[in-house]
Design an enzyme around this catalytic site. Sequence first.
Site, PDB file in Angstrom:
ATOM      1  NE  ARG A 129      -7.903   2.401 -25.640  1.00  0.00           N
ATOM      2  CZ  ARG A 129      -8.408   3.264 -24.771  1.00  0.00           C
ATOM      3  NH1 ARG A 129      -8.232   3.086 -23.502  1.00  0.00           N
ATOM      4  NH2 ARG A 129      -9.068   4.309 -25.193  1.00  0.00           N
ATOM      5  CB  CYS A 155      -6.543   9.653 -21.522  1.00  0.00           C
ATOM      6  SG  CYS A 155      -6.963   8.309 -20.382  1.00  0.00           S
ATOM      7  CB  CYS A 207      -3.407   7.490 -22.129  1.00  0.00           C
ATOM      8  SG  CYS A 207      -4.030   6.889 -20.560  1.00  0.00           S
ATOM      9  CB  CYS A 248       2.358   2.307  -6.615  1.00  0.00           C
ATOM     10  SG  CYS A 248       0.633   2.659  -6.216  1.00  0.00           S
ATOM     11  CB  CYS A 308      -2.662  -3.765  -7.838  1.00  0.00           C
ATOM     12  SG  CYS A 308      -3.469  -2.262  -7.226  1.00  0.00           S
ATOM     13  CB  CYS A 329     -11.153   5.500 -19.815  1.00  0.00           C
ATOM     14  SG  CYS A 329     -10.147   4.126 -20.419  1.00  0.00           S
ATOM     15  CB  CYS A 387       0.681  -3.449 -10.322  1.00  0.00           C
ATOM     16  SG  CYS A 387       1.265  -1.894 -11.014  1.00  0.00           S
TER      17      CYS A 387
HETATM   18  N1  SAM Z   1      -2.306   3.750 -10.297  1.00  0.00           N
HETATM   19  C1  SAM Z   1      -3.384   3.992 -11.160  1.00  0.00           C
HETATM   20  C2  SAM Z   1      -4.497   2.983 -11.014  1.00  0.00           C
HETATM   21  O1  SAM Z   1      -4.286   1.931 -10.411  1.00  0.00           O
HETATM   22  O2  SAM Z   1      -5.589   3.269 -11.510  1.00  0.00           O
HETATM   23  C3  SAM Z   1      -2.988   4.103 -12.623  1.00  0.00           C
HETATM   24  C4  SAM Z   1      -1.973   3.148 -13.205  1.00  0.00           C
HETATM   25  S1  SAM Z   1      -2.422   1.432 -13.207  1.00  0.00           S
HETATM   26  C5  SAM Z   1      -0.908   0.710 -13.744  1.00  0.00           C
HETATM   27  C6  SAM Z   1      -3.543   1.316 -14.612  1.00  0.00           C
HETATM   28  C7  SAM Z   1      -4.108  -0.024 -14.988  1.00  0.00           C
HETATM   29  O3  SAM Z   1      -3.134  -0.796 -15.659  1.00  0.00           O
HETATM   30  C8  SAM Z   1      -4.586  -0.941 -13.884  1.00  0.00           C
HETATM   31  O4  SAM Z   1      -5.841  -0.587 -13.393  1.00  0.00           O
HETATM   32  C9  SAM Z   1      -4.633  -2.284 -14.600  1.00  0.00           C
HETATM   33  O5  SAM Z   1      -5.899  -2.475 -15.205  1.00  0.00           O
HETATM   34  C10 SAM Z   1      -3.575  -2.138 -15.694  1.00  0.00           C
HETATM   35  N2  SAM Z   1      -2.438  -3.028 -15.446  1.00  0.00           N
HETATM   36  C11 SAM Z   1      -1.432  -2.820 -14.571  1.00  0.00           C
HETATM   37  N3  SAM Z   1      -0.567  -3.847 -14.582  1.00  0.00           N
HETATM   38  C12 SAM Z   1      -1.030  -4.736 -15.491  1.00  0.00           C
HETATM   39  C13 SAM Z   1      -0.573  -5.999 -15.946  1.00  0.00           C
HETATM   40  N4  SAM Z   1       0.517  -6.569 -15.458  1.00  0.00           N
HETATM   41  N5  SAM Z   1      -1.287  -6.635 -16.905  1.00  0.00           N
HETATM   42  C14 SAM Z   1      -2.417  -6.077 -17.394  1.00  0.00           C
HETATM   43  N6  SAM Z   1      -2.895  -4.884 -16.999  1.00  0.00           N
HETATM   44  C15 SAM Z   1      -2.216  -4.222 -16.049  1.00  0.00           C
HETATM   45  C1  DTB Z   2      -5.388   0.209 -19.085  1.00  0.00           C
HETATM   46  O1  DTB Z   2      -6.496  -0.336 -18.897  1.00  0.00           O
HETATM   47  N1  DTB Z   2      -4.300  -0.422 -19.510  1.00  0.00           N
HETATM   48  C2  DTB Z   2      -3.176   0.478 -19.576  1.00  0.00           C
HETATM   49  C3  DTB Z   2      -3.814   1.843 -19.245  1.00  0.00           C
HETATM   50  N2  DTB Z   2      -5.148   1.504 -18.893  1.00  0.00           N
HETATM   51  C4  DTB Z   2      -3.177   2.717 -18.254  1.00  0.00           C
HETATM   52  C5  DTB Z   2      -2.035   0.049 -18.738  1.00  0.00           C
HETATM   53  C6  DTB Z   2      -1.574  -1.365 -19.042  1.00  0.00           C
HETATM   54  C7  DTB Z   2      -0.371  -1.658 -18.204  1.00  0.00           C
HETATM   55  C8  DTB Z   2       0.258  -2.967 -18.555  1.00  0.00           C
HETATM   56  C9  DTB Z   2       1.427  -3.287 -17.691  1.00  0.00           C
HETATM   57  C10 DTB Z   2       2.519  -2.266 -17.732  1.00  0.00           C
HETATM   58  O2  DTB Z   2       2.971  -1.846 -18.823  1.00  0.00           O
HETATM   59  O3  DTB Z   2       2.998  -1.902 -16.636  1.00  0.00           O
HETATM   60 FE1  SF4 Z   3      -0.373   1.366  -7.830  1.00  0.00          FE
HETATM   61 FE2  SF4 Z   3      -0.136  -0.410  -9.821  1.00  0.00          FE
HETATM   62 FE3  SF4 Z   3      -2.203  -0.569  -8.152  1.00  0.00          FE
HETATM   63 FE4  SF4 Z   3      -2.066   1.487  -9.904  1.00  0.00          FE
HETATM   64  S1  SF4 Z   3      -2.284  -0.689 -10.415  1.00  0.00           S
HETATM   65  S2  SF4 Z   3      -2.607   1.591  -7.729  1.00  0.00           S
HETATM   66  S3  SF4 Z   3       0.162   1.785  -9.977  1.00  0.00           S
HETATM   67  S4  SF4 Z   3      -0.024  -0.830  -7.619  1.00  0.00           S
END
Ligand code: SAM
Ligand code: DTB
Ligand code: SF4
Length: 327
Positions: free
Chosen positions: A274, A142, A111, A67, A71, A202, A74
């Site tokens: 959730r 979702c 989802c 990506c 963030c 959501c 992530c």
């Molecule tokens: N790229 C899209 C976005 O940013 O909306 C969708 C995927 S992103 C991985 C979805 C959500 O996963 C993020 O907004 C964040 O709240 C959650 N998330 C990602 N990495 C995480 C982590 N290491 N621990 C907890 N929540 C995480």
């Molecule tokens: C949300 O709030 N939590 C989910 C879903 N929406 C997409 C994702 C959590 C991701 C946790 C880290 C991972 O598995 O990469």
């Molecule tokens: Fe990309 Fe992860 Fe940020 Fe979603 S949370 S925009 S997958 S870097």
Amino acid sequence: MQASSLAAVSCESQSAPVHRWTVDEVLALYEMPLMDLLWRAQGVHRQHFDANAIQRSTLLSVKTGGCSEDCGYCSQSARYETETGRERLMPVEEVVAAAKAAKDKGASRFCMGAAWKGPKDNDLDRVLDMVREVKALGMQTCVTLGMLKEGQAEKLKEAGLDYYNHNLDTDKEFYGQVIKSHTHDDRLDTLDQVRDAGINVCSGGIIGMGESRKNRAALIVQLANLPKPPESVPINNLVPIPGTPLADVPRLDPFEFVRTIAAARIAMPTSWVRLSAGRQEMSDELQAMCFLAGANSMFYGDFLLTTGNPDIERDDALFARLGMKAI
Ligand code: SAM
Ligand code: DTB
Ligand code: SF4
């Protein structure tokens, strides 16, 4: 439950909040003795929901890694060296097979997550097929695809999308310390498009990223005071990912996580709250306390997107021990 404490939270109809929360009000919830806070949150919860029923969603990463965004939490950002590989957008048939398996195991919603800043139109076409086919299985659908461009939310609605996940993630004031490649206002813009297209919103956040209690309270306020509170509010506990800037942030006191669930429940009485990422590290007792605080939804299945979740056997045993039912 005291009538006076109910009065502070019950002045809301299903569609339009009449109470605009302030950060001080939500901070005052956080500062209550924990037992009083749990009592109040459970009272609010029971006014709107069956306190023994939990909604279960299964997640699938349909496009993983690489990506463009930065963030700081992530595993899927191309900017950090993490163990997460890069995979292209999955074929529709594989996604539908995973959805069928999730339905057979008892999930009511599927989802699909993609590691994009936002979807390109040709990628969106394949996601629309996924939505149509998963919906045809009789599951709620979702997706979480990042920021949407004009017209994309309407296409998702037409395909039968029930929920769009797009988290505010953290307080507007703290956002720039975790994410620099896009803004909190960009996130709000996509939420507007989703809501205007008639898709359920959501939206929630991540706790334990080094933010202050005031930042946590402000996030709850920003969610509760949206034009309409999100129908679903995921509260994630940070899953620390080696290689990301937040890999070594000190762990949050688990009771602070419980307080955040309770504050979300009280500020958004009719939303599904959730209990999201971070469950694998939680004891069964801590999860039970989160349900008492008003959480009534969870991710069900062995994986989240790139990290683990409690296995189904453990969750089934927990439901049996607590006398809870899945919806
Ligand atoms: N790229 C899209 C976005 O940013 O909306 C969708 C995927 S992103 C991985 C979805 C959500 O996963 C993020 O907004 C964040 O709240 C959650 N998330 C990602 N990495 C995480 C982590 N290491 N621990 C907890 N929540 C995480
Ligand atoms: C949300 O709030 N939590 C989910 C879903 N929406 C997409 C994702 C959590 C991701 C946790 C880290 C991972 O598995 O990469
Ligand atoms: Fe990309 Fe992860 Fe940020 Fe979603 S949370 S925009 S997958 S870097």
